[in-house]
Scaffold this motif. Structure first.
Motif, PDB file in Angstrom:
ATOM      1  N   GLN A 129      62.369 -50.048 109.130  1.00  0.00           N
ATOM      2  CA  GLN A 129      62.369 -50.470 107.738  1.00  0.00           C
ATOM      3  C   GLN A 129      63.189 -51.731 107.494  1.00  0.00           C
ATOM      4  O   GLN A 129      63.264 -52.203 106.355  1.00  0.00           O
ATOM      5  N   THR A 130      63.791 -52.283 108.543  1.00  0.00           N
ATOM      6  CA  THR A 130      64.661 -53.453 108.391  1.00  0.00           C
ATOM      7  C   THR A 130      63.976 -54.695 108.957  1.00  0.00           C
ATOM      8  O   THR A 130      63.458 -54.676 110.068  1.00  0.00           O
ATOM      9  N   ALA A 131      63.988 -55.774 108.206  1.00  0.00           N
ATOM     10  CA  ALA A 131      63.409 -57.035 108.665  1.00  0.00           C
ATOM     11  C   ALA A 131      64.342 -57.668 109.693  1.00  0.00           C
ATOM     12  O   ALA A 131      65.570 -57.581 109.560  1.00  0.00           O
ATOM     13  N   PRO A 132      63.796 -58.327 110.738  1.00  0.00           N
ATOM     14  CA  PRO A 132      64.650 -58.964 111.742  1.00  0.00           C
ATOM     15  C   PRO A 132      65.660 -59.930 111.155  1.00  0.00           C
ATOM     16  O   PRO A 132      66.823 -59.958 111.560  1.00  0.00           O
ATOM     17  N   GLY A 133      65.225 -60.743 110.195  1.00  0.00           N
ATOM     18  CA  GLY A 133      66.141 -61.697 109.593  1.00  0.00           C
ATOM     19  C   GLY A 133      67.294 -61.016 108.870  1.00  0.00           C
ATOM     20  O   GLY A 133      68.436 -61.475 108.913  1.00  0.00           O
ATOM     21  N   GLN A 134      66.991 -59.913 108.220  1.00  0.00           N
ATOM     22  CA  GLN A 134      68.031 -59.154 107.525  1.00  0.00           C
ATOM     23  C   GLN A 134      69.034 -58.577 108.514  1.00  0.00           C
ATOM     24  O   GLN A 134      70.257 -58.605 108.284  1.00  0.00           O
ATOM     25  N   ALA A 135      68.530 -58.053 109.641  1.00  0.00           N
ATOM     26  CA  ALA A 135      69.416 -57.486 110.655  1.00  0.00           C
ATOM     27  C   ALA A 135      70.331 -58.558 111.226  1.00  0.00           C
ATOM     28  O   ALA A 135      71.532 -58.323 111.424  1.00  0.00           O
ATOM     29  N   ARG A 136      69.784 -59.730 111.510  1.00  0.00           N
ATOM     30  CA  ARG A 136      70.612 -60.819 112.032  1.00  0.00           C
ATOM     31  C   ARG A 136      71.688 -61.217 111.037  1.00  0.00           C
ATOM     32  O   ARG A 136      72.850 -61.397 111.389  1.00  0.00           O
ATOM     33  N   MET A 137      71.297 -61.366 109.783  1.00  0.00           N
ATOM     34  CA  MET A 137      72.258 -61.776 108.757  1.00  0.00           C
ATOM     35  C   MET A 137      73.383 -60.749 108.631  1.00  0.00           C
ATOM     36  O   MET A 137      74.553 -61.102 108.452  1.00  0.00           O
ATOM     37  N   GLN A 138      73.040 -59.483 108.783  1.00  0.00           N
ATOM     38  CA  GLN A 138      74.014 -58.420 108.575  1.00  0.00           C
ATOM     39  C   GLN A 138      74.913 -58.182 109.781  1.00  0.00           C
ATOM     40  O   GLN A 138      76.109 -57.895 109.644  1.00  0.00           O
ATOM     41  N   PHE A 139      74.348 -58.301 110.993  1.00  0.00           N
ATOM     42  CA  PHE A 139      75.063 -57.832 112.184  1.00  0.00           C
ATOM     43  C   PHE A 139      75.375 -58.903 113.232  1.00  0.00           C
ATOM     44  O   PHE A 139      76.127 -58.624 114.170  1.00  0.00           O
ATOM     45  N   GLU A 140      74.818 -60.098 113.118  1.00  0.00           N
ATOM     46  CA  GLU A 140      74.921 -61.043 114.230  1.00  0.00           C
ATOM     47  C   GLU A 140      76.362 -61.422 114.550  1.00  0.00           C
ATOM     48  O   GLU A 140      76.759 -61.455 115.730  1.00  0.00           O
ATOM     49  N   ASP A 141      77.173 -61.737 113.551  1.00  0.00           N
ATOM     50  CA  ASP A 141      78.552 -62.151 113.831  1.00  0.00           C
ATOM     51  C   ASP A 141      79.333 -61.048 114.532  1.00  0.00           C
ATOM     52  O   ASP A 141      80.052 -61.307 115.519  1.00  0.00           O
ATOM     53  N   ARG A 142      79.191 -59.814 114.060  1.00  0.00           N
ATOM     54  CA  ARG A 142      79.919 -58.704 114.681  1.00  0.00           C
ATOM     55  C   ARG A 142      79.425 -58.463 116.108  1.00  0.00           C
ATOM     56  O   ARG A 142      80.224 -58.228 117.025  1.00  0.00           O
TER      57      ARG A 142
END
Length: 250
Positions: A43-56
Motif C-alpha cells: 500500500q506504500t508508494a516507492p517514492g513515499q517510502a524513500r522520503m520517509q526512510f531513506e536517511d535513516r
C-alpha cells in the motif's frame, strides 16, 4: 594473497540486524557487498517510502560499513527499496559477481569453520572462497561429506581428498584442514548436528536458484538451527537478460 572472493551480505537495514565481530573477522579477506534493503508494503508508494526512510536507512548502512574500518576487507554498500527482497538479493548478487551470500547469525570469533560439500559443481568456488578467507593460517577448516545410507563412505573420503587438494592449492594451510565423512538418512540434519561445534558453516548451493537456497527448506533449517553465520556458495549462472524487473528502486 588469493584473489578476494566477492560476498553478498543482505541486511534488512531498518530491522537492526547486527554485524558481530566474528562476521567482520570472517569477511576480512573478502570483497564485501553490503546490501541494505527495505521491503515496501503493497500500500506504500516507492517514492513515499524513500522520503520517509531513506536517511535513516542510509545512516544505518553507513554505520555497518564503518565496522570494517579496521579490517582488511574491501567494502561496498548499496541501498534498495523493493517490493521483493528475494528477487533483489538474486539480482544484486548476479550484477556484483558475488560467488557467495552470507546468512547472518551472531559470531564472536572465527576459529573453526565447517565446510559441508556433496556435489562437484561448486568445488572450485568453495575452494576460491576458502582460499580468500582462510589463507592467513589462523582458522581451522573441517570438510564434511554426509553420505546417505546407501552410499559408500570410501567414495566420500576420496571426494573430500579432492576438495582438500583444491583448498590447499587455493592457499589454505594443509595442517589446518580436517576431513570428515558421516553417514545419515537425512544429511541436512546431520550437517546441523555437526555444525553446533563450529563458528560458521559454508554450504554449496544445491539448487540453481539462490532464493531456494536462502529461503527454501534445506538452508532455512541450517540457518535457523545454527548459532553462527552460514555462507552459501552460489552455483555458476548462465548468462541472463539484465532487464528482469523486481520492483526495486536504488
Amino acid at each position: 594473497m588469493t584473489d578476494r572472493p566477492s560476498i553478498l551480505v543482505p541486511l534488512r537495514v531498518l530491522e537492526g540486524e547486527p554485524l558481530e565481530p566474528g562476521v567482520v573477522d570472517l569477511l576480512s579477506g573478502a570483497r564485501v557487498v553490503l546490501l541494505g534493503y527495505y521491503e515496501i508494503p503493497d500500500q506504500t508508494a516507492p517514492g513515499q517510502a524513500r522520503m520517509q526512510f531513506e536517511d535513516r536507512a542510509r545512516n544505518r548502512l553507513n554505520d555497518l560499513e564503518a565496522q570494517f574500518e579496521d579490517a582488511d576487507a574491501v567494502v561496498e554498500s548499496t541501498l534498495v527499496f523493493t517490493r521483493d527482497g528475494d528477487e533483489t538479493i538474486e539480482r544484486v548478487a548476479r550484477e556484483e559477481g558475488c560467488v557467495a551470500t552470507l546468512l547472518l547469525n551472531p559470531a564472536a570469533a572465527m576459529d573453526d569453520v565447517l565446510v559441508a560439500v556433496r556435489g562437484d559443481r561448486v568445488i572450485d568456488r568453495i575452494a576460491a572462497v576458502a582460499g580468500g578467507l582462510f589463507d592467513d593460517g589462523t582458522t581451522s577448516v573441517t570438510l564434511l561429506n554426509v553420505a546417505r545410507g546407501d552410499e559408500r563412505v570410501p567414495e566420500g573420503e576420496a571426494f573430500l581428498e579432492r576438495v582438500r587438494s583444491e583448498l590447499v592449492d587455493a592457499g589454505v594451510d594443509p595442517a589446518r584442514i580436517e576431513v570428515r565423512v558421516e553417514t545419515a538418512r537425512r544429511p541436512i540434519r546431520k550437517i546441523v548436528e555437526v555444525s553446533a561445534a563450529f563458528d560458521a558453516v559454508i554450504l554449496g548451493e544445491s539448487d540453481p536458484s539462490v532464493m531456494t537456497v536462502l529461503f527454501g527448506e534445506k538452508s532455512e533449517q541450517v540457518a535457523e538451527r545454527f548459532i553462527g553465520p552460514v555462507l552459501v556458495v552460489r552455483q555458476p549462472r548462465e548468462p541472463e537478460e539484465e532487464n528482469r524487473p523486481d520492483g526495486s528502486t536504488q
